[in-house]
Motif scaffolding. Structure first.
Motif, mmCIF file in Angstrom:
data_model
loop_
_atom_site.group_PDB
_atom_site.id
_atom_site.type_symbol
_atom_site.label_atom_id
_atom_site.label_comp_id
_atom_site.label_asym_id
_atom_site.label_seq_id
_atom_site.Cartn_x
_atom_site.Cartn_y
_atom_site.Cartn_z
ATOM 1 N N LEU A 27 0.819 -1.203 0.000
ATOM 2 C CA LEU A 27 0.000 0.000 0.000
ATOM 3 C C LEU A 27 0.857 1.258 0.000
ATOM 4 O O LEU A 27 1.918 1.296 0.632
ATOM 5 C CB LEU A 27 -0.859 0.034 1.270
ATOM 6 C CG LEU A 27 -2.148 -0.777 1.307
ATOM 7 C CD1 LEU A 27 -2.648 -0.850 2.738
ATOM 8 C CD2 LEU A 27 -3.192 -0.125 0.430
ATOM 9 N N HIS A 82 -1.165 6.129 3.346
ATOM 10 C CA HIS A 82 -2.349 6.978 3.385
ATOM 11 C C HIS A 82 -2.476 7.744 4.698
ATOM 12 O O HIS A 82 -2.918 8.883 4.724
ATOM 13 C CB HIS A 82 -3.609 6.133 3.196
ATOM 14 C CG HIS A 82 -3.677 5.434 1.877
ATOM 15 N ND1 HIS A 82 -3.388 6.058 0.692
ATOM 16 C CD2 HIS A 82 -4.009 4.154 1.549
ATOM 17 C CE1 HIS A 82 -3.538 5.204 -0.307
ATOM 18 N NE2 HIS A 82 -3.904 4.043 0.188
ATOM 19 N N THR A 118 -7.605 8.057 6.229
ATOM 20 C CA THR A 118 -7.894 7.084 5.169
ATOM 21 C C THR A 118 -6.970 5.882 5.302
ATOM 22 O O THR A 118 -5.757 6.035 5.439
ATOM 23 C CB THR A 118 -7.707 7.733 3.790
ATOM 24 O OG1 THR A 118 -8.631 8.816 3.652
ATOM 25 C CG2 THR A 118 -7.937 6.738 2.674
ATOM 26 N N TYR A 119 -7.537 4.692 5.291
ATOM 27 C CA TYR A 119 -6.686 3.497 5.325
ATOM 28 C C TYR A 119 -6.612 2.796 3.974
ATOM 29 O O TYR A 119 -5.764 1.939 3.757
ATOM 30 C CB TYR A 119 -7.124 2.526 6.415
ATOM 31 C CG TYR A 119 -8.516 1.945 6.275
ATOM 32 C CD1 TYR A 119 -8.761 0.815 5.512
ATOM 33 C CD2 TYR A 119 -9.591 2.524 6.954
ATOM 34 C CE1 TYR A 119 -10.030 0.283 5.404
ATOM 35 C CE2 TYR A 119 -10.869 1.989 6.857
ATOM 36 C CZ TYR A 119 -11.086 0.876 6.083
ATOM 37 O OH TYR A 119 -12.355 0.354 5.981
ATOM 38 N N LEU A 120 -7.511 3.164 3.053
ATOM 39 C CA LEU A 120 -7.460 2.570 1.719
ATOM 40 C C LEU A 120 -8.062 3.569 0.736
ATOM 41 O O LEU A 120 -9.283 3.750 0.717
ATOM 42 C CB LEU A 120 -8.224 1.247 1.681
ATOM 43 C CG LEU A 120 -7.915 0.305 0.518
ATOM 44 C CD1 LEU A 120 -6.485 -0.217 0.615
ATOM 45 C CD2 LEU A 120 -8.885 -0.871 0.491
ATOM 46 N N MET A 133 -9.909 -0.473 -7.769
ATOM 47 C CA MET A 133 -10.159 -1.668 -6.968
ATOM 48 C C MET A 133 -11.032 -2.661 -7.726
ATOM 49 O O MET A 133 -10.707 -3.847 -7.815
ATOM 50 C CB MET A 133 -10.830 -1.294 -5.649
ATOM 51 C CG MET A 133 -11.141 -2.503 -4.770
ATOM 52 S SD MET A 133 -12.100 -2.072 -3.308
ATOM 53 C CE MET A 133 -13.687 -1.655 -4.052
ATOM 54 N N GLY A 155 -11.873 7.811 -0.019
ATOM 55 C CA GLY A 155 -11.383 6.474 0.251
ATOM 56 C C GLY A 155 -12.054 5.917 1.493
ATOM 57 O O GLY A 155 -13.054 6.460 1.988
ATOM 58 N N LYS A 206 0.858 0.317 9.463
ATOM 59 C CA LYS A 206 1.571 0.563 8.208
ATOM 60 C C LYS A 206 3.074 0.414 8.421
ATOM 61 O O LYS A 206 3.768 -0.209 7.607
ATOM 62 C CB LYS A 206 1.226 1.959 7.684
ATOM 63 C CG LYS A 206 2.024 2.363 6.443
ATOM 64 C CD LYS A 206 1.821 1.394 5.281
ATOM 65 C CE LYS A 206 2.648 1.806 4.069
ATOM 66 N NZ LYS A 206 2.605 0.789 2.997
ATOM 67 N N ASP A 242 0.058 -3.737 5.111
ATOM 68 C CA ASP A 242 0.429 -4.260 3.797
ATOM 69 C C ASP A 242 0.075 -5.741 3.687
ATOM 70 O O ASP A 242 -0.422 -6.199 2.646
ATOM 71 C CB ASP A 242 1.927 -4.080 3.551
ATOM 72 C CG ASP A 242 2.303 -2.634 3.295
ATOM 73 O OD1 ASP A 242 1.420 -1.851 2.902
ATOM 74 O OD2 ASP A 242 3.478 -2.298 3.485
ATOM 75 N N TYR A 250 -3.600 -6.119 3.096
ATOM 76 C CA TYR A 250 -3.934 -5.693 1.738
ATOM 77 C C TYR A 250 -3.543 -6.756 0.718
ATOM 78 O O TYR A 250 -4.328 -7.103 -0.187
ATOM 79 C CB TYR A 250 -3.226 -4.370 1.450
ATOM 80 C CG TYR A 250 -3.233 -3.931 0.010
ATOM 81 C CD1 TYR A 250 -4.405 -3.542 -0.625
ATOM 82 C CD2 TYR A 250 -2.046 -3.877 -0.720
ATOM 83 C CE1 TYR A 250 -4.411 -3.123 -1.942
ATOM 84 C CE2 TYR A 250 -2.036 -3.452 -2.036
ATOM 85 C CZ TYR A 250 -3.219 -3.076 -2.643
ATOM 86 O OH TYR A 250 -3.210 -2.659 -3.956
ATOM 87 N N TYR A 296 -2.641 -0.175 -6.994
ATOM 88 C CA TYR A 296 -1.848 1.042 -6.956
ATOM 89 C C TYR A 296 -0.678 0.970 -7.931
ATOM 90 O O TYR A 296 -0.006 1.908 -8.182
ATOM 91 C CB TYR A 296 -1.327 1.309 -5.550
ATOM 92 C CG TYR A 296 -2.440 1.561 -4.543
ATOM 93 C CD1 TYR A 296 -3.147 2.756 -4.580
ATOM 94 C CD2 TYR A 296 -2.781 0.611 -3.593
ATOM 95 C CE1 TYR A 296 -4.175 2.992 -3.676
ATOM 96 C CE2 TYR A 296 -3.785 0.841 -2.699
ATOM 97 C CZ TYR A 296 -4.486 2.037 -2.753
ATOM 98 O OH TYR A 296 -5.501 2.269 -1.858
#
Length: 274
Positions: free
Chosen positions: A27, A30, A128-130, A203, A232, A256, A262, A265, A274
């Motif tokens: 990721l 963010h 924002t996490y995503l 996505m 997001g 993170k 990560d 994700y 991304y």
């Protein structure tokens, strides 16, 4: 209506990718790194009662055994473990979840509640996490030579009425655009050679690409336009519940930095967007 349409698309696209491993990149960052300085006071947040829904794969849904699983479910558990507090998770129908949070039935809602002025009157939101960028998709043979500057002689597929169609009209008005009723129809037109490229939600495109790996791929860079594509995914808390929000933001930064975010994700989104 917009959420129901998105649910139908996700249900179709997610079916294949859950069973198909693939490679993805970590990721981007963010969360606000300054949140690492807001260390939650001991005892200020004894527990977090997370609310979610059970109808939004791969974020929060029930498996064949009825167990609540998904990216958001795992993230909520990791947040509580990082802050070292008790954590509960309860699923609500989507049309009741926000009201349940407002009525103090929970401490946080992790279910993709949009950051809108109306919701901002009742809730505060975490970092924002995503993020959910827009991206171009082309056939695999065209990825290496893809350039936005060369799109003037190409045809780009978009979903009719989408924010991504607005993006094309605003930023690339000289490009020929062909609209389709759904993302799947637009991507299928790309696969079948009826258009040169597709532009849409990264996505949802990733889910489709996981089922069509030989056909197509992302091309170019992701486009982050919060004013068009939204802020997001964030976590909502009742307005004024700063202790819970700060604990969540602190945990997101830690997750993170230590690689846990990560890892989640990559587990739930095997084709990175991304």
């Amino acid at each position: 209506m917009r959420r129901m349409a998105m649910l139908k698309v996700l249900a179709t696209l997610v079916a294949a990718f859950l069973a198909t491993p693939a490679l993805a990149q970590p990721l981007p960052y963010h969360s606000d790194p300054d949140a690492r300085e807001i260390l939650p006071l001991q005892g200020s947040v004894p527990a977090i009662r997370f609310l979610t829904t059970a109808d939004f794969p791969p974020f929060n849904f029930r498996d064949t055994n009825g167990e609540l699983i998904g990216f958001n479910v795992d993230l909520a558990k990791r947040i509580c473990a990082e802050v070292n507090i008790a954590c509960t998770l309860q699923a609500w129908p989507w049309d009741q979840a926000a009201n349940a949070l407002a009525d103090s039935q929970g401490d946080a809602l992790i279910a993709g509640l949009a950051v809108t002025p109306e919701n901002g009157e009742k809730f505060d939101f975490s970092s924002t996490y995503l993020a959910l960028p827009g991206r171009f998709v082309t056939r695999a043979d065209d990825v290496a030579t893809f350039s936005v500057t060369n799109l003037s002689s190409k045809t780009v597929a978009v979903r009719a009425g989408s924010a991504h169609a607005d993006f094309m009209a605003r930023y690339l008005p000289n490009v020929t655009v062909e609209t389709f009723e759904s993302e799947i129809l637009a991507l299928t037109a790309l696969r079948d050679g009826k258009v040169n490229a597709y532009f849409g939600d990264a996505m949802r495109s990733a889910f489709w690409l996981n089922d069509n790996p030989a056909c197509c791929s992302f091309a170019g860079e992701p486009y982050f336009r919060p004013e068009l594509f939204g802020e997001g995914l964030t976590i909502a808390v009742p307005a004024g519940n700063d202790a819970a929000r700060h604990a969540i933001d602190w945990a997101l930064v830690r997750l993170k930095e230590n690689g846990a975010l990560d890892e989640l994700y990559l587990r739930w989104f095997p084709v990175g967007f991304y």
